[in-house]
Enzyme design. Structure first.
Site, mmCIF file in Angstrom:
data_model
loop_
_atom_site.group_PDB
_atom_site.id
_atom_site.type_symbol
_atom_site.label_atom_id
_atom_site.label_comp_id
_atom_site.label_asym_id
_atom_site.label_seq_id
_atom_site.Cartn_x
_atom_site.Cartn_y
_atom_site.Cartn_z
ATOM 1 N N TRP A 89 1.029 -1.201 -0.104
ATOM 2 C CA TRP A 89 0.117 0.075 0.034
ATOM 3 C C TRP A 89 0.869 1.112 -0.066
ATOM 4 O O TRP A 89 0.355 2.085 -0.327
ATOM 5 C CB TRP A 89 -0.925 -0.042 1.340
ATOM 6 C CG TRP A 89 -0.191 -0.337 2.495
ATOM 7 C CD1 TRP A 89 0.015 -1.658 3.082
ATOM 8 C CD2 TRP A 89 0.694 0.500 3.288
ATOM 9 N NE1 TRP A 89 0.861 -1.566 4.255
ATOM 10 C CE2 TRP A 89 1.425 -0.287 4.260
ATOM 11 C CE3 TRP A 89 0.898 2.062 3.240
ATOM 12 C CZ2 TRP A 89 2.120 0.339 5.289
ATOM 13 C CZ3 TRP A 89 1.920 2.284 4.115
ATOM 14 C CH2 TRP A 89 2.431 1.729 5.175
ATOM 15 N N ASN A 90 2.119 1.191 0.250
ATOM 16 C CA ASN A 90 2.881 2.340 0.579
ATOM 17 C C ASN A 90 3.152 3.159 -0.807
ATOM 18 O O ASN A 90 3.102 4.533 -0.650
ATOM 19 C CB ASN A 90 4.255 1.997 1.292
ATOM 20 C CG ASN A 90 5.088 1.208 0.562
ATOM 21 O OD1 ASN A 90 4.646 0.336 -0.406
ATOM 22 N ND2 ASN A 90 6.282 1.236 0.959
ATOM 23 N N PRO B 41 -4.577 -5.515 -4.854
ATOM 24 C CA PRO B 41 -4.154 -4.414 -4.254
ATOM 25 C C PRO B 41 -3.962 -4.446 -2.793
ATOM 26 O O PRO B 41 -4.877 -5.575 -2.142
ATOM 27 C CB PRO B 41 -4.926 -3.336 -4.554
ATOM 28 C CG PRO B 41 -6.203 -3.951 -4.951
ATOM 29 C CD PRO B 41 -5.772 -5.412 -5.368
ATOM 30 N N GLU C 167 9.633 -8.797 -3.473
ATOM 31 C CA GLU C 167 10.231 -7.314 -3.283
ATOM 32 C C GLU C 167 9.768 -6.960 -1.638
ATOM 33 O O GLU C 167 8.675 -6.663 -1.587
ATOM 34 C CB GLU C 167 9.732 -6.155 -4.245
ATOM 35 C CG GLU C 167 10.169 -6.601 -5.457
ATOM 36 C CD GLU C 167 10.184 -5.366 -6.627
ATOM 37 O OE1 GLU C 167 11.025 -5.574 -7.370
ATOM 38 O OE2 GLU C 167 9.552 -4.400 -6.189
ATOM 39 N N CYS D 12 9.788 1.253 1.363
ATOM 40 C CA CYS D 12 10.793 0.063 1.509
ATOM 41 C C CYS D 12 12.290 0.510 1.567
ATOM 42 O O CYS D 12 13.214 -0.030 2.164
ATOM 43 C CB CYS D 12 10.522 -0.910 0.184
ATOM 44 S SG CYS D 12 10.854 -0.304 -1.279
#
Ligand code: NAD
Length: 462
Positions: free
Chosen positions: A136-137, A161, A233, A267
């Protein structure tokens, strides 16, 4: 039903029906049936369709930014930055897919004028139906890194999503469909991790996941026996080293932004800072001054730099990291607590006198909090930076190019930054090591990730 909560106001802004294992299977069956026709269309047609999508993103930037900020709390200005940067990423794929997928003749020839005894060619075919399970970021960035090249290379995409940004997921689907992507070729799966695990249980041909290390491991384990393509990821604990010769003020400005942008929920946020002892005091003073200038508040306000966290639960993680650090001897220079009132706000937090016995220097924080540690020399900085389970990015600040390259060459991270941080480029592979993941998106590697090679051995009859 999935409740979409605005993290700044704590109000429910939408309730959405979620997918069931049955509906997810039905989506998969339809996608599988539709995919060969999509792959058979000329690449130029798929490029045209994704170009229209790119243009629609530009056309709807404002509305999309408001929606993103309201469902995950990112300051509107930063939502605009993300969406405005998207066309550049899409353009990379639009411009490079054709050349990357061009079949290659690699035949061995003793003489360039004589045809080879056996013609040897490499061509590329899509994987089939892939799952794109997203975070979501940065939902536009991390989603498009997967679905744009996946669609261009002829795959069908089952896109899940995050449950924290389902409205953005639905908008992406709507714009793709309006642009000409068939509805069975790009399908949105709504729900929590339960929907995600129902998706990975299906006979999909690849799974491309962005999210936490813990979920990444679960997904890898759940598909292991099927030997399908898996890209993960995952998170990071990204370090930066400020050398004695670095300009303390400009390093502090760059690194404060790298640590606190998007409330630290990137991240590749800077999560650990090491400073040479000769530059330590100047750097810490400049860093604190910079962080104090950040405006915390309503994400919809123009001057807000730090909004609420997207997830309420993360407030407990940050509290626990602060308490753990303080008990073990750290000193708090700023913040260290949640903010009173409505919304999932955490005060920007700066800890010093930290060490690697503390969670704040080992576990991903994913919030507006940073630990700064003094080191004696480059060797100690390298060994501290590599003392991590992760390996996403690492950086160094110094005017000395040779020193920077030497330090960066010793760091076990997928991306190396000199005098910059928290940066992603469509032209470079985005790739994590160790607990930060496996595989690459972006760059030509992020196109090849969605195809399988075929080796042709062609011999004419004698
Ligand atoms: P998360 O792991 O909680 O969830 C990610 C996605 O996985 C969500 O869509 C969720 O519904 C789904 N999911 C959860 N359990 C599942 C299961 N068992 N099977 C299948 N799907 C499941 O992560 P998050 O909170 O959305 O994202 C934050 C994390 O993502 C951080 O660790 C961050 O560092 C990482 N991240 C990494 C990158 C990168 O490029 N390396 C980019 C963005 C975010």
């Amino acid at each position: 039903m999935l409740k979409v909560v605005n993290p700044a106001t704590e109000t429910v802004i939408r309730e959405l029906p979620t997918d069931t294992p049955e509906s997810i299977r039905a989506h998969f069956e339809r996608a599988k049936a539709a995919q060969p026709a999509w792959a058979a269309r000329p690449l130029a047609e798929r490029i045209e369709i994704l170009t229209r999508f790119r243009d629609k993103i530009i056309q709807h930037t404002d509305t999309l930014a408001n929606q993103l900020s309201s469902e995950m709390g990112k300051p509107r200005k930063q939502s605009l930055n993300e969406i405005r940067a998207l066309p550049d990423r899409i353009d990379f794929f639009l411009q490079h897919t054709e050349a990357t997928l061009r079949p290659q003749d690699v035949s061995f020839r003793t003489d360039p004028n004589t045809p080879p005894a056996t013609q040897e060619m490499i061509s590329y075919e899509p994987l089939g139906v892939i799952a794109n399970i997203s975070a979501w970021n940065y939902p536009y960035f991390v989603g498009s890194n997967v679905f744009v090249p996946a669609l261009l290379t002829g795959n069908a995409v089952l896109y899940k999503p995050s449950e924290y940004t389902p409205l953005t997921g639905l908008s992406i689907a709507q714009l793709l469909h309006e642009s000409g992507v068939p509805s069975d070729i790009f399908v949105t799966i709504l729900g929590t991790g339960t929907a995600g695990s129902a998706l990975t249980a299906l006979p999909i041909h690849g799974v491309f996941f962005t999210g936490s290390h813990a979920t990444g491991v679960k997904i890898a384990q759940s598909v292991a026996s099927r030997l399908i393509k898996v890209q993960l990821e995952l998170g990071g604990k990204d370090p930066t080293y400020v050398c004695d010769d670095a300009d303390a003020k400009s390093a502090a400005i760059g690194l404060a932004d790298g640590a606190f942008y998007n409330a630290g929920q990137s991240c590749c946020s800077v999560e650990r800072i090491y400073v040479h002892q000769d530059n330590y005091d100047a750097f810490v003073a400049a860093f604190v001054e910079e962080v104090q200038s950040f405006k915390v508040g309503d994400p919809m306000k123009e001057d807000t730099y730090i909004g609420p966290l997207a997830r309420k639960e993360q407030l407990d993680v940050l509290d626990a990291q602060v308490q753990d650090a303080l008990q073990k001897g750290a000193r708090l220079l700023l913040g260290g607590h949640r903010l009173q009132g409505t919304g999932y706000y955490y005060a920007p937090t700066v800890l010093v006198d930290v060490d690697h016995s503390m969670d704040v220097m080992r576990e991903e924080s994913f919030g507006p909090i940073i630990g700064i540690q003094k080191v004696h020399d480059d060797q100690e900085a390298i060994s501290k930076m590599n003392d991590t389970a992760y390996g996403l990015t690492a950086g160094v600040y110094t005017p000395d190019a040779q020193r920077a390259k030497s330090i960066l060459s010793h760091l076990n991270a997928g991306s190396a930054y000199w005098n910059c941080c928290d940066r992603v480029s469509p032209r470079l592979p985005w790739t994590g090591r160790q607990h930060s993941g496996i595989g690459s998106t972006l760059s030509h590697l992020g196109i090849l990730a969605f195809v399988q090679p075929k080796a042709w051995h062609l011999r004419s009859p004698a």
